[in-house]
Design a protein around this motif. Sequence first.
Motif, short mmCIF file in Angstrom:
data_model
loop_
_atom_site.label_atom_id
_atom_site.label_comp_id
_atom_site.label_asym_id
_atom_site.label_seq_id
_atom_site.Cartn_x
_atom_site.Cartn_y
_atom_site.Cartn_z
N ILE A 171 0.95 -1.10 0.03
CA ILE A 171 0.11 0.13 -0.07
C ILE A 171 0.86 1.31 -0.01
CG2 ILE A 171 -1.83 1.29 1.24
CD1 ILE A 171 -2.83 -1.32 0.02
N ALA A 172 0.82 2.07 -1.00
CA ALA A 172 1.63 3.37 -1.04
C ALA A 172 0.31 4.40 -0.68
CB ALA A 172 1.79 3.72 -2.52
N ASP A 173 1.22 5.26 0.31
CA ASP A 173 0.23 6.62 0.87
C ASP A 173 0.99 7.61 0.89
OD1 ASP A 173 -2.41 6.50 2.79
OD2 ASP A 173 -0.72 7.84 3.66
N PRO A 174 0.54 8.85 0.85
CA PRO A 174 1.01 10.15 0.65
C PRO A 174 1.39 10.48 1.82
CG PRO A 174 -1.17 10.59 0.21
CD PRO A 174 -1.03 8.94 0.35
N GLY A 175 1.14 10.03 2.90
CA GLY A 175 1.24 10.50 4.47
C GLY A 175 0.08 10.83 5.16
N ARG A 176 -0.90 10.13 5.09
CA ARG A 176 -2.28 10.39 5.72
C ARG A 176 -2.26 9.80 7.15
NH1 ARG A 176 -5.24 12.89 2.03
NH2 ARG A 176 -5.01 12.33 -0.35
N GLY A 177 -3.23 10.25 7.87
CA GLY A 177 -3.11 9.83 9.60
C GLY A 177 -3.72 8.64 9.84
N ASN A 178 -4.15 7.81 8.54
CA ASN A 178 -4.95 6.64 8.78
C ASN A 178 -3.93 5.29 8.92
OD1 ASN A 178 -7.59 7.95 9.27
ND2 ASN A 178 -7.30 8.12 7.11
N CYS A 179 -2.64 5.31 8.40
CA CYS A 179 -1.66 4.19 8.30
C CYS A 179 -1.57 3.38 9.60
CB CYS A 179 -0.39 4.95 7.66
SG CYS A 179 -0.61 5.71 6.22
N ASN A 189 -3.71 -9.48 12.71
CA ASN A 189 -4.31 -10.39 11.62
C ASN A 189 -3.00 -11.62 11.02
OD1 ASN A 189 -7.14 -9.88 11.70
ND2 ASN A 189 -6.67 -8.50 10.29
N GLY A 190 -2.08 -11.17 12.06
CA GLY A 190 -0.78 -12.11 11.53
C GLY A 190 0.28 -11.92 10.63
N PHE A 191 0.12 -10.61 10.27
CA PHE A 191 1.07 -9.94 9.03
C PHE A 191 2.30 -9.27 9.96
CE2 PHE A 191 -2.74 -10.23 6.75
CZ PHE A 191 -2.38 -10.35 5.16
N THR A 192 3.38 -9.24 9.36
CA THR A 192 4.67 -8.46 9.55
C THR A 192 4.69 -7.29 8.59
OG1 THR A 192 6.02 -9.89 8.24
CG2 THR A 192 5.98 -10.59 10.41
N SER A 193 5.24 -6.24 9.13
CA SER A 193 5.14 -5.00 8.57
C SER A 193 6.41 -4.68 8.41
CB SER A 193 4.17 -3.90 9.35
OG SER A 193 4.39 -2.84 8.71
N THR A 194 6.67 -4.03 7.22
CA THR A 194 8.00 -3.11 7.02
C THR A 194 7.52 -1.96 6.13
OG1 THR A 194 8.60 -4.28 4.96
CG2 THR A 194 9.74 -4.83 7.11
N GLU A 195 8.15 -0.93 6.16
CA GLU A 195 7.88 0.28 5.32
C GLU A 195 9.16 1.09 4.66
OE1 GLU A 195 6.77 4.20 7.73
OE2 GLU A 195 5.37 2.86 7.74
N SER A 196 8.89 1.77 3.58
CA SER A 196 9.82 2.57 3.12
C SER A 196 9.20 3.93 2.80
CB SER A 196 10.61 2.16 2.00
OG SER A 196 9.73 1.88 0.69
N ARG A 197 10.04 5.16 2.77
CA ARG A 197 9.57 6.25 2.79
C ARG A 197 9.84 6.97 1.35
NH1 ARG A 197 6.56 8.70 6.95
NH2 ARG A 197 6.93 7.38 8.64
N PHE A 198 9.11 7.76 0.86
CA PHE A 198 9.62 8.46 -0.61
C PHE A 198 8.81 9.90 -0.25
CE2 PHE A 198 5.51 6.00 -0.86
CZ PHE A 198 4.77 6.75 -1.50
N VAL A 205 9.14 16.48 3.02
CA VAL A 205 9.97 15.43 2.45
C VAL A 205 9.94 14.14 3.26
CG1 VAL A 205 12.32 14.87 2.06
CG2 VAL A 205 11.65 17.36 1.98
N HIS A 206 9.87 13.13 2.26
CA HIS A 206 9.69 11.89 2.82
C HIS A 206 8.38 11.59 3.76
CE1 HIS A 206 13.67 11.39 1.16
NE2 HIS A 206 14.27 12.18 2.17
N SER A 207 7.44 12.13 3.44
CA SER A 207 6.19 11.80 3.91
C SER A 207 5.43 10.55 3.42
CB SER A 207 5.25 13.14 4.07
OG SER A 207 4.93 13.68 2.51
#
Length: 215
Positions: A171-179, A189-198, A205-207
């Motif tokens: 999921i790509a997100d511009p930096g909203r508050g619901n992430c 629900n059993g997922f693991t999470s990583t993220e990168s910024r752009f 910047v990098h939001s």
Amino acid sequence: MLRYQTRIIDLRIGEFDYRIRALKDRQQYYDPDEEAERAGVPPAMWAIFGQLWPTGVHLASEIAKRDIHGKRILEIGCGLALSSLVLQRGGADVTATDQHPLAERFLHHNAGLNHLIKVPYVHLDWRDDLDATLGKFDIIVGSDVLYERNHATLLSNVVGLYAADAAEVLIADPGRGNCGAWTTAMLANGFTSTESRFSVEGRPVHSGRLMKLQR
């Protein structure tokens, strides 16, 4: 006769050039039968689907780096469906979904512009009973699909129904508050999470966030 104006956008994703028909601007509106409003798309949001957003371009660029040949992939909130076109070209078994009544028309037109075969499309309203007959998907992708507070819960339900036992969600997100709320639900629900910024034009910047969840 069309009662809205469009434009053609040329861009390069990965190794390929793409031509995308988009709405001319965010002022376009044409819903004479109130079909879009009945589908949950109010007049102020009517033209949103028809814009090529930076988060969508970033998601498509990320997808272009991957070996997705033969993978079963669901694009949610596809809009102009750039990611679905990239997935189709990469040999994925892709299904595009959206709730806007014109999304399918633009998807098929854009597939033709890029000399791609027709991409399967399903109208999908997260608020309604979801169609379980779509089956399970190896990967679920979407861009800027968390712009309302209740979307974190709704998207969790979508992923819960359509994600395979071993699945990945991008999921790509511009930096909203619901992430944060959505990521928390996915971890439960059993997922693991990583993220990168752009970076996203017009935002700090990098939001931008590319959230990658796996199980």
